[in-house]
Motif scaffolding. Structure first.
Motif, PDB file in Angstrom:
ATOM      1  N   SER A 155       0.848  -1.194   0.000  1.00  0.00           N
ATOM      2  CA  SER A 155       0.000   0.000   0.000  1.00  0.00           C
ATOM      3  C   SER A 155       0.882   1.242   0.000  1.00  0.00           C
ATOM      4  O   SER A 155       1.682   1.446   0.913  1.00  0.00           O
ATOM      5  N   LEU A 156       0.711   2.053  -1.041  1.00  0.00           N
ATOM      6  CA  LEU A 156       1.416   3.332  -1.154  1.00  0.00           C
ATOM      7  C   LEU A 156       0.416   4.486  -1.138  1.00  0.00           C
ATOM      8  O   LEU A 156       0.658   5.541  -1.719  1.00  0.00           O
ATOM      9  N   GLN A 157      -0.679   4.306  -0.448  1.00  0.00           N
ATOM     10  CA  GLN A 157      -1.737   5.314  -0.439  1.00  0.00           C
ATOM     11  C   GLN A 157      -1.221   6.662   0.068  1.00  0.00           C
ATOM     12  O   GLN A 157      -0.523   6.738   1.070  1.00  0.00           O
ATOM     13  N   ARG A 158      -1.574   7.699  -0.675  1.00  0.00           N
ATOM     14  CA  ARG A 158      -1.310   9.100  -0.303  1.00  0.00           C
ATOM     15  C   ARG A 158       0.187   9.383  -0.075  1.00  0.00           C
ATOM     16  O   ARG A 158       0.532  10.277   0.702  1.00  0.00           O
ATOM     17  N   CYS A 159       1.050   8.642  -0.737  1.00  0.00           N
ATOM     18  CA  CYS A 159       2.483   8.929  -0.634  1.00  0.00           C
ATOM     19  C   CYS A 159       2.808  10.125  -1.540  1.00  0.00           C
ATOM     20  O   CYS A 159       2.676  10.023  -2.766  1.00  0.00           O
ATOM     21  N   PRO A 160       3.227  11.249  -0.987  1.00  0.00           N
ATOM     22  CA  PRO A 160       3.364  12.480  -1.777  1.00  0.00           C
ATOM     23  C   PRO A 160       4.493  12.459  -2.803  1.00  0.00           C
ATOM     24  O   PRO A 160       4.474  13.247  -3.745  1.00  0.00           O
ATOM     25  N   HIS A 161       5.469  11.570  -2.628  1.00  0.00           N
ATOM     26  CA  HIS A 161       6.622  11.568  -3.529  1.00  0.00           C
ATOM     27  C   HIS A 161       6.651  10.362  -4.464  1.00  0.00           C
ATOM     28  O   HIS A 161       7.593  10.220  -5.245  1.00  0.00           O
ATOM     29  N   VAL A 162       5.654   9.514  -4.394  1.00  0.00           N
ATOM     30  CA  VAL A 162       5.561   8.398  -5.327  1.00  0.00           C
ATOM     31  C   VAL A 162       5.033   8.933  -6.660  1.00  0.00           C
ATOM     32  O   VAL A 162       3.950   9.498  -6.721  1.00  0.00           O
ATOM     33  N   ASP A 163       5.820   8.751  -7.722  1.00  0.00           N
ATOM     34  CA  ASP A 163       5.448   9.281  -9.024  1.00  0.00           C
ATOM     35  C   ASP A 163       5.570   8.198 -10.095  1.00  0.00           C
ATOM     36  O   ASP A 163       5.760   7.018  -9.793  1.00  0.00           O
ATOM     37  N   ASP A 164       5.465   8.604 -11.360  1.00  0.00           N
ATOM     38  CA  ASP A 164       5.525   7.649 -12.458  1.00  0.00           C
ATOM     39  C   ASP A 164       6.862   6.916 -12.502  1.00  0.00           C
ATOM     40  O   ASP A 164       6.921   5.724 -12.828  1.00  0.00           O
ATOM     41  N   TRP A 165       7.938   7.624 -12.191  1.00  0.00           N
ATOM     42  CA  TRP A 165       9.252   6.996 -12.193  1.00  0.00           C
ATOM     43  C   TRP A 165       9.334   5.896 -11.136  1.00  0.00           C
ATOM     44  O   TRP A 165       9.960   4.852 -11.354  1.00  0.00           O
ATOM     45  N   CYS A 166       8.691   6.131 -10.000  1.00  0.00           N
ATOM     46  CA  CYS A 166       8.676   5.100  -8.951  1.00  0.00           C
ATOM     47  C   CYS A 166       7.975   3.835  -9.438  1.00  0.00           C
ATOM     48  O   CYS A 166       8.457   2.717  -9.215  1.00  0.00           O
ATOM     49  N   LEU A 167       6.845   4.002 -10.109  1.00  0.00           N
ATOM     50  CA  LEU A 167       6.107   2.831 -10.583  1.00  0.00           C
ATOM     51  C   LEU A 167       6.908   2.057 -11.618  1.00  0.00           C
ATOM     52  O   LEU A 167       6.780   0.829 -11.729  1.00  0.00           O
TER      53      LEU A 167
END
Length: 258
Positions: A155-167
């Motif tokens: 669960s990465l809900q509401r993580c402010p720094h998770v972006d497309d590069w992270c995925l």
């Protein structure tokens, strides 16, 4: 007595201390001496280093990003001593998240950020679930998360720094990951969701409340085609696909007014 700082139009004003030990606010209350010293140091620091609002904002942003960088420093050196599962779990717990080792109870930090050290004894026990909701994980910090090769639920809900590069970096978990929640991640867009095509073992994906996704309904349809064995939840399939008034089909059977 007051002194203006920098450009007069900005009206940044700092008090000039006259030697008195008390600072009286509008209500007349006296600030405790300890707080007075802190305020004086802060005002003196601002007076010495900043002459406009943009410089101050830049400094505060840089300081905040430094904190995020520190939180996402590599803990892979712990892998040699404690194994990958404990090292990855330590990173998540330090972030304020929770971990579940196989056949064990969830381990969560308390409100002070303290957590039980018992997980160091689980060197050979895989971590099967991670709840990193609201954590400040970023691209660099994923090095620690990806140590958990047998992770099934994330669960990465509401993580402010998770972006497309992270995925785009989640593909090492393709063999194990079955549940993924990205709900409320403000930086995840269609591009990042397209990177999830590697995760063919996913059985449940939550993509609700993604403000960077321009057409949620169409995006869900495309993700469902990309991951045919996965239940994609969180979006009304018709959302973003509704026709405008000028595109509505006309009822030719209705009588035409004279």
């Amino acid at each position: 007595m007051e002194q203006e700082l920098g450009d007069p139009s900005l009206r940044l004003v700092a008090p000039m201390w006259n030697g008195t030990r008390g600072i009286h606010r509008l209500g007349g209350a006296v600030v405790p001496e300890g707080n007075q010293k802190k305020e004086r140091k802060m005002l003196q620091f601002l007076n010495n280093h900043f002459y406009d609002v943009e410089a101050l904002r830049g400094y505060l942003l840089q300081r905040e990003m430094s904190k995020v960088h520190l939180k996402n420093r590599s803990f892979t050196w712990l892998e040699e001593q404690h194994g990958p599962y404990s090292a990855g779990a330590f990173f998540i717990l330090k972030q304020g998240g929770a971990v579940k080792f196989r056949d064990k109870e969830w381990i969560r930090p308390d409100k002070y950020g303290h957590f039980s050290p018992e997980f160091w004894n689980f060197r050979e026990v895989p971590v099967e679930a991670v709840d990193a909701s609201d954590c400040e994980i970023n691209y660099e910090g994923l090095d620690n998360l990806l140590l958990l090769k047998e992770l099934q639920s994330l669960s990465l809900q509401r993580c402010p720094h998770v972006d497309d590069w992270c995925l785009s970096r989640l593909y090492p978990l393709a063999d194990s990951l079955q549940e993924l929640s990205l709900a409320g991640c403000p930086r995840v867009s269609e591009r990042g969701l397209a990177c999830l095509h590697h995760l063919q073992n996913l059985r449940r994906l939550d993509i609700s409340d993604l403000p960077a996704v321009s057409n949620p309904g169409l995006t869900q349809i495309l993700v469902e085609e990309m991951l045919p064995n996965c239940q994609v939840v969180g979006v009304d399939w018709a959302e973003g696909l509704k026709l405008g008034p000028e595109e509505q089909p006309q009822d030719t059977a209705s009588p035409v007014p004279a």
